[in-house]
Design a protein around this motif. Structure first.
Motif, PDB file in Angstrom:
ATOM      1  N   SER A 134       0.816  -1.219   0.000  1.00  0.00           N
ATOM      2  CA  SER A 134       0.000   0.000   0.000  1.00  0.00           C
ATOM      3  C   SER A 134       0.848   1.265   0.000  1.00  0.00           C
ATOM      4  O   SER A 134       0.518   2.241  -0.658  1.00  0.00           O
ATOM      5  CB  SER A 134      -0.916   0.027   1.229  1.00  0.00           C
ATOM      6  OG  SER A 134      -1.868  -0.982   1.156  1.00  0.00           O
ATOM      7  N   SER A 135       1.951   1.230   0.758  1.00  0.00           N
ATOM      8  CA  SER A 135       2.753   2.451   0.931  1.00  0.00           C
ATOM      9  C   SER A 135       3.858   2.585  -0.102  1.00  0.00           C
ATOM     10  O   SER A 135       4.464   3.647  -0.227  1.00  0.00           O
ATOM     11  CB  SER A 135       3.376   2.473   2.332  1.00  0.00           C
ATOM     12  OG  SER A 135       4.321   1.416   2.463  1.00  0.00           O
ATOM     13  N   LYS A 136       4.148   1.482  -0.839  1.00  0.00           N
ATOM     14  CA  LYS A 136       5.238   1.444  -1.828  1.00  0.00           C
ATOM     15  C   LYS A 136       6.598   1.717  -1.191  1.00  0.00           C
ATOM     16  O   LYS A 136       7.536   2.147  -1.851  1.00  0.00           O
ATOM     17  CB  LYS A 136       4.974   2.459  -2.960  1.00  0.00           C
ATOM     18  CG  LYS A 136       3.639   2.276  -3.679  1.00  0.00           C
ATOM     19  CD  LYS A 136       3.627   1.018  -4.524  1.00  0.00           C
ATOM     20  CE  LYS A 136       2.389   0.916  -5.379  1.00  0.00           C
ATOM     21  NZ  LYS A 136       1.185   0.505  -4.678  1.00  0.00           N
ATOM     22  N   GLN A 137       6.707   1.463   0.121  1.00  0.00           N
ATOM     23  CA  GLN A 137       7.977   1.649   0.826  1.00  0.00           C
ATOM     24  C   GLN A 137       8.833   0.388   0.716  1.00  0.00           C
ATOM     25  O   GLN A 137       8.302  -0.714   0.538  1.00  0.00           O
ATOM     26  CB  GLN A 137       7.719   1.937   2.314  1.00  0.00           C
ATOM     27  CG  GLN A 137       6.928   3.203   2.580  1.00  0.00           C
ATOM     28  CD  GLN A 137       7.754   4.451   2.424  1.00  0.00           C
ATOM     29  OE1 GLN A 137       8.801   4.597   3.022  1.00  0.00           O
ATOM     30  NE2 GLN A 137       7.294   5.368   1.581  1.00  0.00           N
ATOM     31  N   ASN A 138      10.143   0.550   0.863  1.00  0.00           N
ATOM     32  CA  ASN A 138      11.048  -0.595   0.960  1.00  0.00           C
ATOM     33  C   ASN A 138      10.557  -1.486   2.103  1.00  0.00           C
ATOM     34  O   ASN A 138      10.315  -1.010   3.214  1.00  0.00           O
ATOM     35  CB  ASN A 138      12.464  -0.091   1.243  1.00  0.00           C
ATOM     36  CG  ASN A 138      13.515  -1.202   1.261  1.00  0.00           C
ATOM     37  OD1 ASN A 138      13.209  -2.357   1.529  1.00  0.00           O
ATOM     38  ND2 ASN A 138      14.757  -0.841   0.993  1.00  0.00           N
ATOM     39  N   ILE A 139      10.412  -2.785   1.849  1.00  0.00           N
ATOM     40  CA  ILE A 139       9.867  -3.696   2.876  1.00  0.00           C
ATOM     41  C   ILE A 139      10.714  -3.701   4.143  1.00  0.00           C
ATOM     42  O   ILE A 139      10.214  -3.921   5.246  1.00  0.00           O
ATOM     43  CB  ILE A 139       9.701  -5.129   2.316  1.00  0.00           C
ATOM     44  CG1 ILE A 139       8.797  -5.948   3.259  1.00  0.00           C
ATOM     45  CG2 ILE A 139      11.049  -5.799   2.073  1.00  0.00           C
ATOM     46  CD1 ILE A 139       8.302  -7.248   2.676  1.00  0.00           C
ATOM     47  N   LEU A 140      12.012  -3.421   4.029  1.00  0.00           N
ATOM     48  CA  LEU A 140      12.897  -3.404   5.201  1.00  0.00           C
ATOM     49  C   LEU A 140      12.500  -2.297   6.174  1.00  0.00           C
ATOM     50  O   LEU A 140      12.631  -2.449   7.385  1.00  0.00           O
ATOM     51  CB  LEU A 140      14.353  -3.218   4.772  1.00  0.00           C
ATOM     52  CG  LEU A 140      14.944  -4.322   3.893  1.00  0.00           C
ATOM     53  CD1 LEU A 140      16.353  -3.956   3.461  1.00  0.00           C
ATOM     54  CD2 LEU A 140      14.954  -5.658   4.636  1.00  0.00           C
ATOM     55  N   LYS A 202      18.109   2.601   2.677  1.00  0.00           N
ATOM     56  CA  LYS A 202      18.697   3.373   1.574  1.00  0.00           C
ATOM     57  C   LYS A 202      19.888   2.642   0.957  1.00  0.00           C
ATOM     58  O   LYS A 202      20.353   3.001  -0.115  1.00  0.00           O
ATOM     59  CB  LYS A 202      19.146   4.750   2.080  1.00  0.00           C
ATOM     60  CG  LYS A 202      18.002   5.627   2.573  1.00  0.00           C
ATOM     61  CD  LYS A 202      18.532   6.851   3.274  1.00  0.00           C
ATOM     62  CE  LYS A 202      17.382   7.654   3.890  1.00  0.00           C
ATOM     63  NZ  LYS A 202      17.869   8.743   4.750  1.00  0.00           N
ATOM     64  N   ARG A 203      20.370   1.633   1.665  1.00  0.00           N
ATOM     65  CA  ARG A 203      21.592   0.932   1.235  1.00  0.00           C
ATOM     66  C   ARG A 203      21.333  -0.499   0.758  1.00  0.00           C
ATOM     67  O   ARG A 203      22.151  -1.064   0.053  1.00  0.00           O
ATOM     68  CB  ARG A 203      22.607   0.924   2.387  1.00  0.00           C
ATOM     69  CG  ARG A 203      23.142   2.325   2.671  1.00  0.00           C
ATOM     70  CD  ARG A 203      23.712   2.458   4.079  1.00  0.00           C
ATOM     71  NE  ARG A 203      24.271   3.785   4.279  1.00  0.00           N
ATOM     72  CZ  ARG A 203      23.547   4.856   4.603  1.00  0.00           C
ATOM     73  NH1 ARG A 203      22.241   4.744   4.766  1.00  0.00           N
ATOM     74  NH2 ARG A 203      24.123   6.038   4.752  1.00  0.00           N
ATOM     75  N   VAL A 204      20.224  -1.080   1.211  1.00  0.00           N
ATOM     76  CA  VAL A 204      19.869  -2.450   0.780  1.00  0.00           C
ATOM     77  C   VAL A 204      18.452  -2.419   0.220  1.00  0.00           C
ATOM     78  O   VAL A 204      17.501  -2.112   0.938  1.00  0.00           O
ATOM     79  CB  VAL A 204      19.931  -3.451   1.960  1.00  0.00           C
ATOM     80  CG1 VAL A 204      19.525  -4.841   1.491  1.00  0.00           C
ATOM     81  CG2 VAL A 204      21.319  -3.483   2.588  1.00  0.00           C
ATOM     82  N   VAL A 205      18.336  -2.717  -1.063  1.00  0.00           N
ATOM     83  CA  VAL A 205      17.014  -2.837  -1.687  1.00  0.00           C
ATOM     84  C   VAL A 205      16.861  -4.292  -2.102  1.00  0.00           C
ATOM     85  O   VAL A 205      17.561  -4.766  -2.996  1.00  0.00           O
ATOM     86  CB  VAL A 205      16.876  -1.910  -2.916  1.00  0.00           C
ATOM     87  CG1 VAL A 205      15.505  -2.078  -3.546  1.00  0.00           C
ATOM     88  CG2 VAL A 205      17.127  -0.461  -2.517  1.00  0.00           C
ATOM     89  N   LEU A 410      14.422 -12.349   0.999  1.00  0.00           N
ATOM     90  CA  LEU A 410      15.787 -11.806   0.932  1.00  0.00           C
ATOM     91  C   LEU A 410      16.762 -12.872   0.429  1.00  0.00           C
ATOM     92  O   LEU A 410      16.485 -14.063   0.485  1.00  0.00           O
ATOM     93  CB  LEU A 410      16.239 -11.335   2.320  1.00  0.00           C
ATOM     94  CG  LEU A 410      15.340 -10.338   3.059  1.00  0.00           C
ATOM     95  CD1 LEU A 410      15.916 -10.039   4.440  1.00  0.00           C
ATOM     96  CD2 LEU A 410      15.200  -9.048   2.271  1.00  0.00           C
ATOM     97  N   THR A 411      17.922 -12.419  -0.047  1.00  0.00           N
ATOM     98  CA  THR A 411      19.022 -13.337  -0.325  1.00  0.00           C
ATOM     99  C   THR A 411      19.816 -13.528   0.968  1.00  0.00           C
ATOM    100  O   THR A 411      19.622 -12.777   1.935  1.00  0.00           O
ATOM    101  CB  THR A 411      19.961 -12.771  -1.408  1.00  0.00           C
ATOM    102  OG1 THR A 411      20.557 -11.560  -0.904  1.00  0.00           O
ATOM    103  CG2 THR A 411      19.207 -12.462  -2.704  1.00  0.00           C
ATOM    104  N   VAL A 412      20.739 -14.519   0.981  1.00  0.00           N
ATOM    105  CA  VAL A 412      21.568 -14.732   2.179  1.00  0.00           C
ATOM    106  C   VAL A 412      22.401 -13.492   2.509  1.00  0.00           C
ATOM    107  O   VAL A 412      22.407 -13.037   3.669  1.00  0.00           O
ATOM    108  CB  VAL A 412      22.457 -15.988   2.020  1.00  0.00           C
ATOM    109  CG1 VAL A 412      23.513 -16.064   3.123  1.00  0.00           C
ATOM    110  CG2 VAL A 412      21.605 -17.255   2.050  1.00  0.00           C
ATOM    111  N   PRO A 413      23.121 -12.875   1.534  1.00  0.00           N
ATOM    112  CA  PRO A 413      23.877 -11.652   1.866  1.00  0.00           C
ATOM    113  C   PRO A 413      22.987 -10.529   2.396  1.00  0.00           C
ATOM    114  O   PRO A 413      23.377  -9.809   3.323  1.00  0.00           O
ATOM    115  CB  PRO A 413      24.527 -11.262   0.523  1.00  0.00           C
ATOM    116  CG  PRO A 413      24.607 -12.537  -0.243  1.00  0.00           C
ATOM    117  CD  PRO A 413      23.397 -13.319   0.144  1.00  0.00           C
TER     118      PRO A 413
END
Length: 441
Positions: A134-140, A202-205, A410-413
């Motif tokens: 709904s918010s279109k925000q990064n899930i993190l 801002k650093r992990v998408v 997510l991926t492992v890294p």
């Protein structure tokens, strides 16, 4: 021998990481290969290897498999009926997009008090995904504050089993531990939750999308906000009722019934049937549609159950091979204050075995004889320092690591850069809070 064992433990962890990321093995295969490697090089006899592995898998899945299945069904009902979206839009309307991380932190913290971490994730996950859509925000930005709230109360706050075990072993005062743990948990969850999430998003998408619960509304008309909140909170309310039942002055029979219906698997089963009726049948879903929805969401559970089970098997091999004991002996030989000693031992055992509860109870058992003759030790803060250590550096031998990875897509890294860092921040900030309170009291 001790150094060799620690080195081989490190190699086995590298096998898991490389297996998943470089060789593209399924995480179950990577964990199984790493478990066998460590078992063989540590000298475990061949007849003990399979038994230890099966014990570890059964120990984790025996508790979790029903909860995973029912929690996923409940999440799918909330998602497909539009109830999750209703709650998401309510949160966005009330708090605004900018304050969502704080709202999610509060949700995780409150819901986490009566429930296990794994149950809390399954209850809150559809809400997280709905708000993300709904918010279109990064899930993190939405998920990490929520997970931080769940994790800190699981590690520090009674009535969670690790904290209760440590209170019993140290003979600490439960009321004081509850008070101190809440004081210490609040700054820890603020730093590791909203503040870290605002920095890291801002650093992990994330490259992928959550796969286990997809938002595909099938209901003909959306449920109301009130019923949506009621169903997401119902398992939590039943578990709270179960926790307070012994203190309500009820007859033994009624108290037993309340404790039974408040156990996680029964509370979730009741909630699933309530969701079937209010979010399914009343909103135009027929029995066939509900059955199809249930089958669809149970298929992916098989994969995550295998991964979590394999993580439990790896953990048990680590325990059986003596890695936890080796680390405990090395830490015990250091001349440190009891709070620092408890934090270090719990942290090292957590890294070695992957279990916060095992780390907390084992470390408390090691440290309690050391502090028995020390009159000035604050036993309540010792419980919290041990709990703080038990949270640090979650990685591939922790079921929580794989739950967060799989459910958030997510991926492992990416999981290392987000979940592992979050857990370590929680650990060290909570430990700093315990040290500060120790100076002030």
């Amino acid at each position: 021998m001790d150094t060799f064992l620690l080195l081989m433990t490190l190699v086995s962890i590298v096998i898991v990481v490389l297996g998943v990321s470089l060789f593209k093995w399924h995480a179950f295969i990577s964990l199984l290969v790493a478990s066998l490697f460590l078992a063989l090089v540590s000298g475990l006899s061949l007849d003990k290897i399979v038994a230890a592995y099966e014990t570890g898998v059964g120990g984790v899945l025996g508790h979790l498999i029903g909860i995973l299945a029912l929690g996923t069904i409940l999440g799918k009902m909330l998602a497909d009926s539009g109830a999750g979206m209703q709650i998401a839009e309510y949160f966005i309307r009330v708090f605004g997009v900018n304050k969502l991380p704080w709202a999610m932190m509060l949700s995780g913290f409150i819901i986490g008090i009566p429930v296990f971490f794994e149950v809390g994730i399954l209850i809150l996950l559809p809400l997280v995904i709905s708000i993300h859509k709904s918010s279109k925000q990064n899930i993190l930005l939405i998920a990490l504050p929520c997970i931080a709230g769940l994790s800190i109360v699981h590690g520090l706050v009674p009535p969670h089993p690790g904290a209760l075990a440590a209170i019993s072993i140290y003979k600490a005062n439960l009321g004081k531990v509850l008070l101190y743990s809440l004081i210490i948990a609040i700054p820890a969850v603020i730093i590791a939750g909203p503040l870290f999430a605002m920095w890291v998003n801002k650093r992990v998408v994330p490259a992928g999308e959550p796969e286990l619960i997809r938002i595909t509304t099938r209901a003909k008309d959306l449920p109301g906000t009130g019923i949506s909140f009621f169903i997401i909170l119902l398992p939590v309310l039943l578990m709270i009722l179960s926790a307070v039942a012994p203190y309500l002055g009820l007859t033994a029979g009624i108290a037993k019934i309340l404790i039974f219906i408040g156990s996680p698997i029964i509370a979730l089963l009741i909630s699933v049937f309530v969701a079937y009726y209010f979010l399914g049948m009343q909103k135009g879903m027929n029995k066939e549609a509900i059955k199809k929805l249930t089958e669809e969401c149970l298929l992916p559970v098989g994969s995550i159950a295998l991964i979590i089970g394999a993580g439990g098997g790896f953990k048990q091999i680590l325990i059986e091979s003596g890695v936890g004991d080796t680390i405990a002996r090395m830490a015990e030989n250091l001349s440190l204050s009891p709070l620092v000693l408890a934090f270090l031992i719990a942290g090292l055992i957590r890294i070695a075995t992957g279990s916060a509860t095992v780390a907390l109870t084992t470390a408390a058992g090691i440290v309690s004889p050391v502090v028995a003759g020390m009159p000035d030790v604050n036993l309540e803060l010792l419980v919290i320092a041990t709990g703080a250590g038990s949270l640090m550096f979650s990685h591939v031998n922790d079921a929580g690591f794989w739950m967060v990875k799989e459910y958030l897509g997510l991926t492992v890294p990416e999981t290392f850069r987000t979940w592992t860092v979050l857990e370590t921040i929680l650990s060290f900030v909570a430990f700093g809070g315990a040290l500060l309170l120790n100076i002030l009291l």
